[in-house]
Design an enzyme around this catalytic site. Structure first.
Site, mmCIF file in Angstrom:
data_model
loop_
_atom_site.group_PDB
_atom_site.id
_atom_site.type_symbol
_atom_site.label_atom_id
_atom_site.label_comp_id
_atom_site.label_asym_id
_atom_site.label_seq_id
_atom_site.Cartn_x
_atom_site.Cartn_y
_atom_site.Cartn_z
ATOM 1 C CG ASP A 80 -2.200 0.830 0.938
ATOM 2 O OD1 ASP A 80 -3.263 0.218 0.684
ATOM 3 O OD2 ASP A 80 -2.120 2.077 0.941
ATOM 4 C CD GLU A 107 2.248 3.433 -8.007
ATOM 5 O OE1 GLU A 107 1.063 3.274 -8.296
ATOM 6 O OE2 GLU A 107 3.176 2.966 -8.680
ATOM 7 C CG ASP A 130 -7.757 4.677 -4.230
ATOM 8 O OD1 ASP A 130 -8.464 3.997 -3.452
ATOM 9 O OD2 ASP A 130 -6.790 5.355 -3.850
ATOM 10 C CE LYS A 134 -14.559 15.296 -9.516
ATOM 11 N NZ LYS A 134 -13.906 16.254 -8.641
HETATM 12 C C1 LIG Z 1 -10.352 1.619 -1.838
HETATM 13 S S1 LIG Z 1 -9.014 1.058 -0.858
HETATM 14 C C2 LIG Z 1 -9.202 -0.719 -0.868
HETATM 15 C C3 LIG Z 1 -8.412 -1.364 0.233
HETATM 16 C C4 LIG Z 1 -8.554 -2.883 0.324
HETATM 17 N N1 LIG Z 1 -8.057 -3.547 -0.864
HETATM 18 C C5 LIG Z 1 -9.983 -3.276 0.579
HETATM 19 O O1 LIG Z 1 -10.607 -3.857 -0.324
HETATM 20 O O2 LIG Z 1 -10.472 -3.020 1.688
HETATM 21 C C6 LIG Z 1 -7.641 1.303 -1.941
HETATM 22 C C7 LIG Z 1 -6.317 1.128 -1.245
HETATM 23 O O3 LIG Z 1 -5.311 1.170 -2.235
HETATM 24 C C8 LIG Z 1 -4.280 2.052 -1.819
HETATM 25 N N2 LIG Z 1 -3.728 2.591 -3.061
HETATM 26 C C9 LIG Z 1 -4.357 3.368 -3.958
HETATM 27 N N3 LIG Z 1 -3.578 3.592 -5.016
HETATM 28 C C10 LIG Z 1 -2.420 2.931 -4.781
HETATM 29 C C11 LIG Z 1 -1.223 2.771 -5.509
HETATM 30 N N4 LIG Z 1 -1.071 3.338 -6.703
HETATM 31 N N5 LIG Z 1 -0.234 2.033 -4.967
HETATM 32 C C12 LIG Z 1 -0.397 1.461 -3.749
HETATM 33 N N6 LIG Z 1 -1.514 1.581 -3.013
HETATM 34 C C13 LIG Z 1 -2.519 2.291 -3.530
HETATM 35 C C14 LIG Z 1 -4.947 3.083 -0.937
HETATM 36 O O4 LIG Z 1 -4.030 3.659 -0.030
HETATM 37 C C15 LIG Z 1 -5.985 2.215 -0.239
HETATM 38 O O5 LIG Z 1 -5.489 1.631 0.932
#
Ligand SMILES: C[S@@+](CC[C@H](N)C(=O)[O-])C[C@H]1O[C@@H](n2cnc3c(N)ncnc32)[C@H](O)[C@@H]1O
Length: 219
Positions: A80, A107, A130, A134
């Site tokens: 994460d 990332e 995520d 948009k």
């Molecule tokens: C909507 S949450 C979903 C978390 C988990 N997978 C769940 O289903 O409960 C998205 C997670 O992805 C992480 N995240 C978003 N973009 C990311 C990226 N490019 N690289 C690593 N982590 C990312 C965010 O910090 C967040 O914890």
């Protein structure tokens, strides 16, 4: 005035009870890569060689920690970009008393492109990424053609890529980006069940539809 404020702070810092010289609970589960420009030595990280499952965007880490407790013969890596979430995953792993999980703050696209060795993962999970709904933000979505190529690269032969989202349009875009010469769509085996993630719980409670895709690496 400035002097007065400084004088009120006791020696050793304003929080004398905080044991700042000690690592936080679960810190041993955090993976800090020794070299961010070279593939990880997974045998060294886990102290053994075992099938690896990776959770990209692992959030609070509950999913990966529960899977790790269920399958001690496999290794699990939660990824994460947020340090607080990585820490929560580490604490969960410590509470469960497991040894086969690690969490790394990085990332996801960078991790699959540079840190994970080719052919190293039996399963890659991407659960509720995520959505960036948009139009002007679409470039921020993690699923892009280069990302899919990297996931394909890190998967072992026949490795699986599991995707779930509540976003119908994002899901449709992901399907369009899947190259049939790289991945075959799978019907998940009956009876296969996975822990419910924090975001999945939230969406299910809201009655939102969940779109799922399970892919198998074919070349
Ligand atoms: C909507 S949450 C979903 C978390 C988990 N997978 C769940 O289903 O409960 C998205 C997670 O992805 C992480 N995240 C978003 N973009 C990311 C990226 N490019 N690289 C690593 N982590 C990312 C965010 O910090 C967040 O914890």
């Amino acid at each position: 005035m400035k002097e007065q404020i400084f004088q009120q702070v006791p020696p050793g810092g304003p929080w004398p009870d905080l044991k700042r010289d000690r690592p936080p609970p679960g810190a041993e589960f955090e993976l800090i890569p020794p070299n961010y420009f070279a593939p990880l030595d997974l045998a060294q990280v886990f102290g053994r060689t075992a099938p690896l499952e990776v959770d990209l965007g692992c959030g609070d880490g509950a999913f990966i920690a529960q899977l790790a407790a269920r399958f001690p013969e496999r290794d699990f890596l939660g990824i994460d970009k947020l340090g607080g979430r990585v820490l929560r995953g580490c604490r969960k792993a410590a509470r469960l008393g497991i040894r086969n999980a690690r969490f790394v703050r990085i990332e996801s696209s960078y991790a699959v492109q540079h840190l994970l060795p080719a052919g190293s993962a039996a399963v890659v999970h991407l659960l509720f990424p995520d959505p960036w709904p948009k139009r002007k933000h679409k470039r921020r979505r993690v699923v892009q053609p280069a990302f899919l190529e990297s996931v394909h690269r890190v998967l072992a032969p026949e490795g699986r890529f599991r995707i779930a989202t509540d976003q119908e349009k994002y899901f449709a875009t992901i399907r369009e980006l899947i190259r049939p010469e790289m991945f075959a769509e799978l019907t998940p085996p009956p009876g296969e069940s996975f822990p419910v993630t924090a975001f999945e719980k939230h969406f299910v409670a809201e009655g939102a539809p969940i779109y799922r895709l399970e892919l198998r690496k074919i070349s």
